[in-house]
Design an enzyme around this catalytic site. Structure first.
Site, PDB file in Angstrom:
ATOM      1  N   GLY A  15       0.822  -1.208   0.000  1.00 18.29           N
ATOM      2  CA  GLY A  15       0.000   0.000   0.000  1.00 18.29           C
ATOM      3  C   GLY A  15       0.850   1.250   0.000  1.00 18.29           C
ATOM      4  N   ALA A  16       1.926   1.245  -0.798  1.00 19.23           N
ATOM      5  CA  ALA A  16       2.945   2.299  -0.706  1.00 19.23           C
ATOM      6  C   ALA A  16       2.852   3.348  -1.791  1.00 19.23           C
ATOM      7  CB  ALA A  16       4.335   1.669  -0.722  1.00 19.23           C
ATOM      8  N   SER A  17       1.780   3.350  -2.576  1.00 24.69           N
ATOM      9  CA  SER A  17       1.680   4.344  -3.639  1.00 24.69           C
ATOM     10  C   SER A  17       1.189   5.694  -3.128  1.00 24.69           C
ATOM     11  CB  SER A  17       0.740   3.847  -4.745  1.00 24.69           C
ATOM     12  OG  SER A  17      -0.579   3.674  -4.259  1.00 24.69           O
ATOM     13  N   TYR A 159     -14.080  -3.276  11.589  1.00 22.28           N
ATOM     14  CA  TYR A 159     -12.699  -2.821  11.432  1.00 22.28           C
ATOM     15  C   TYR A 159     -11.922  -3.018  12.728  1.00 22.28           C
ATOM     16  CZ  TYR A 159      -8.886   0.565  10.633  1.00 22.28           C
ATOM     17  OH  TYR A 159      -7.668   1.187  10.513  1.00 22.28           O
ATOM     18  N   ALA A 162     -11.042  -6.668  13.352  1.00 26.38           N
ATOM     19  CA  ALA A 162      -9.961  -7.123  12.478  1.00 26.38           C
ATOM     20  C   ALA A 162      -8.619  -6.563  12.922  1.00 26.38           C
ATOM     21  CB  ALA A 162     -10.259  -6.727  11.034  1.00 26.38           C
ATOM     22  N   LYS A 163      -8.601  -5.308  13.360  1.00 29.06           N
ATOM     23  CA  LYS A 163      -7.352  -4.706  13.816  1.00 29.06           C
ATOM     24  C   LYS A 163      -6.872  -5.367  15.115  1.00 29.06           C
ATOM     25  CE  LYS A 163      -5.921  -1.676  10.848  1.00 29.06           C
ATOM     26  NZ  LYS A 163      -4.613  -1.887  10.181  1.00 29.06           N
ATOM     27  N   ILE A 192      -4.296  10.006  11.395  1.00 23.46           N
ATOM     28  CA  ILE A 192      -3.212  10.725  10.735  1.00 23.46           C
ATOM     29  C   ILE A 192      -3.728  11.140   9.360  1.00 23.46           C
ATOM     30  CG2 ILE A 192      -0.827  10.656   9.954  1.00 23.46           C
ATOM     31  CD1 ILE A 192      -0.968  10.134  12.912  1.00 23.46           C
TER      32      ILE A 192
END
Length: 252
Positions: A15-17, A159, A162-163, A192
């Site tokens: 997920g680095a784009s 969410y 899952a986290k 963030i």
């Protein structure tokens, strides 16, 4: 030569784009890692991250892959090894949609959608990089979690579950992989702001910051700094931890 004293090895950041992943990729490249910028969509954005890293004197390549698909993950890790060298640092950052849902109406499919990104994908990635890390004598795995676990937000129940499961994997893997010299940790950011938050009203940001003991919003660089520490020689004896990067927002 042990991992703690070796030249930084190849870092694979999923997920680095864009978002946190892009900032983490740039930071690790600045620390000397050849960086694999993994992305599912957004080839142009991924290319821009690679260009930034190279312009700063670093080494990077972009790799397209669906990190929720077993064959795609195996091919990704093989391609990274061929292009940049064996993966010795894995940053599990890729995420999917996080819809707000009435907790009394959440379906099993809603849970599966989140577990796919935060349990299935990390598991596939860990298993794919493990042989190379073992062969090299160690490695670093950092999962990007969330402080949502402590915040108890009803509309984010799937969410949150899952986290919580994702960090449980961190703890189990830390114990299982420690004898191989592999550390496994979680970095758990608060809110963030990144590109996808561009339309959030200013008053919402102000209200959130007012709840944070440090009285400011976090910055992606804050998260990248925590990741850089955990994959550095200075953190060679840190494993199974969950470091919250949220300005103290969830302090009791």
């Amino acid at each position: 030569m042990t991992l703690s004293t070796a030249t930084p090895g190849t870092a694979l950041v999923t997920g680095a784009s864009r978002g946190l992943g892009a900032v983490i990729a740039r930071r690790l490249a600045a620390e000397g890692h050849p960086v694999a910028v993994a992305y599912r969509s957004g080839a142009e954005a991924a290319g821009a991250v690679v260009a930034d890293i190279r312009a700063a004197g670093g080494t990077a390549e972009a790799f397209a892959a669906d990190v929720t698909d077993e064959d795609a993950v195996a091919n990704l890790v093989a391609d990274v090894a061929a292009g940049l060298g064996p993966v010795t640092t894995l940053v599990v950052n890729a995420t999917g949609p996080q819809p707000l849902l009435d907790p009394t109406a959440v379906t099993w499919q809603d849970h599966l959608d989140q577990l796919t990104f935060f349990v299935k994908s990390p598991t596939l990635l860990m298993r794919a990089v493990l042989p190379g890390m073992r062969e090299r004598g160690g490695g670093r795995i950092v999962q990007i979690g969330s402080d949502v676990i402590e915040r108890v937000l009803p509309e984010m129940s799937a969410y949150t579950a899952a986290k919580a499961a994702q960090h449980s994997l961190t703890e189990c893997w830390a114990r299982a992989l420690g004898p191989d010299g592999i550390t496994v940790n979680t970095v758990a950011p608060g809110w963030i702001p990144v590109e996808r938050h561009v339309d959030v009203p200013a008053e919402d940001r102000v209200a959130y910051a007012a709840e944070v003991p440090l009285r400011r919003m976090g910055d992606p660089d804050d998260v990248a700094a925590a990741v850089a520490y955990l994959v550095s020689p200075q953190a060679a004896f840190v494993t199974g931890e969950r470091i919250r990067v949220n300005g103290g927002h969830t302090l009791g």
